[in-house]
Design a protein around this motif. Structure first.
Motif, short mmCIF file in Angstrom:
data_model
loop_
_atom_site.label_atom_id
_atom_site.label_comp_id
_atom_site.label_asym_id
_atom_site.label_seq_id
_atom_site.Cartn_x
_atom_site.Cartn_y
_atom_site.Cartn_z
N PHE A 115 0.83 -1.20 0.00
CA PHE A 115 0.00 0.00 0.00
C PHE A 115 0.87 1.25 0.00
O PHE A 115 1.82 1.35 0.77
CB PHE A 115 -0.91 0.04 1.24
CG PHE A 115 -1.98 -1.00 1.22
CD1 PHE A 115 -3.13 -0.82 0.46
CD2 PHE A 115 -1.84 -2.17 1.96
CE1 PHE A 115 -4.12 -1.78 0.43
CE2 PHE A 115 -2.83 -3.13 1.93
CZ PHE A 115 -3.97 -2.94 1.17
N GLU A 118 -0.80 7.06 0.44
CA GLU A 118 -2.10 7.60 0.05
C GLU A 118 -3.20 6.53 0.15
O GLU A 118 -4.30 6.81 0.63
CB GLU A 118 -2.05 8.17 -1.38
CG GLU A 118 -1.15 9.37 -1.53
CD GLU A 118 0.35 9.01 -1.59
OE1 GLU A 118 0.72 7.85 -1.89
OE2 GLU A 118 1.16 9.92 -1.29
N GLU A 119 -2.90 5.32 -0.31
CA GLU A 119 -3.87 4.24 -0.20
C GLU A 119 -4.16 3.90 1.26
O GLU A 119 -5.31 3.67 1.62
CB GLU A 119 -3.36 2.99 -0.94
CG GLU A 119 -3.33 3.14 -2.44
CD GLU A 119 -2.58 2.00 -3.13
OE1 GLU A 119 -2.96 1.68 -4.26
OE2 GLU A 119 -1.63 1.44 -2.53
#
Length: 139
Positions: A115, A118-119
């Motif tokens: 990830f 931002e995710e």
């Protein structure tokens, strides 16, 4: 989506359990108790500790007993209430927890490395929204 989230959660939890066992001879519930106590330096009553962890007093009592036997926590009498005691990490407990927490963070970073930041924020925001909605419905 739910089944994939559940499968992934179980995988991550299984990895954490195994790594705590191998690296520290410890368990995830012990780690969780110590993590809760690390956030409350003045200590917690057993009922408060159970509430923070969202488990029964019975689940916590055995863990606290074993941590106390190992010198990682201490029970301190609550002034004015002979029946109540606070549970606190000892200096040794803080040191042991700090080492485990550092490893735990590294393991989480490794397990969730796919990830982007931002995710991760996006998922966190969505999960927070679900929790808030559930809490609002419960009022």
């Amino acid at each position: 989506m739910w089944l994939r989230m559940l499968k992934t959660t179980r995988h991550v939890e299984s990895q954490l359990r195994e790594r705590l066992r191998v690296a520290y001879g410890s368990t995830l519930p012990r780690f969780d108790v110590m993590a809760a106590l690390a956030r409350y330096v003045d200590g917690l009553r057993m009922s408060e500790l159970s509430g923070v962890l969202r488990v029964s007093n019975g689940n916590v009592t055995g863990i606290v007993d074993r941590l106390a036997e190992e010198g990682l926590v201490v029970r301190v009498q609550v002034p004015g209430d002979r029946r109540a005691s606070l549970v606190r990490l000892t200096q040794k407990g803080r040191e042991v927890f700090a080492a485990q927490a550092e490893a735990h963070e590294a393991w989480i970073d490794e397990l969730l490395a796919d990830f982007t930041p931002e995710e991760a924020r996006m998922f966190s925001d969505h999960f927070d929204a679900i929790s808030r909605n559930h809490e609002e419905e419960g009022r």
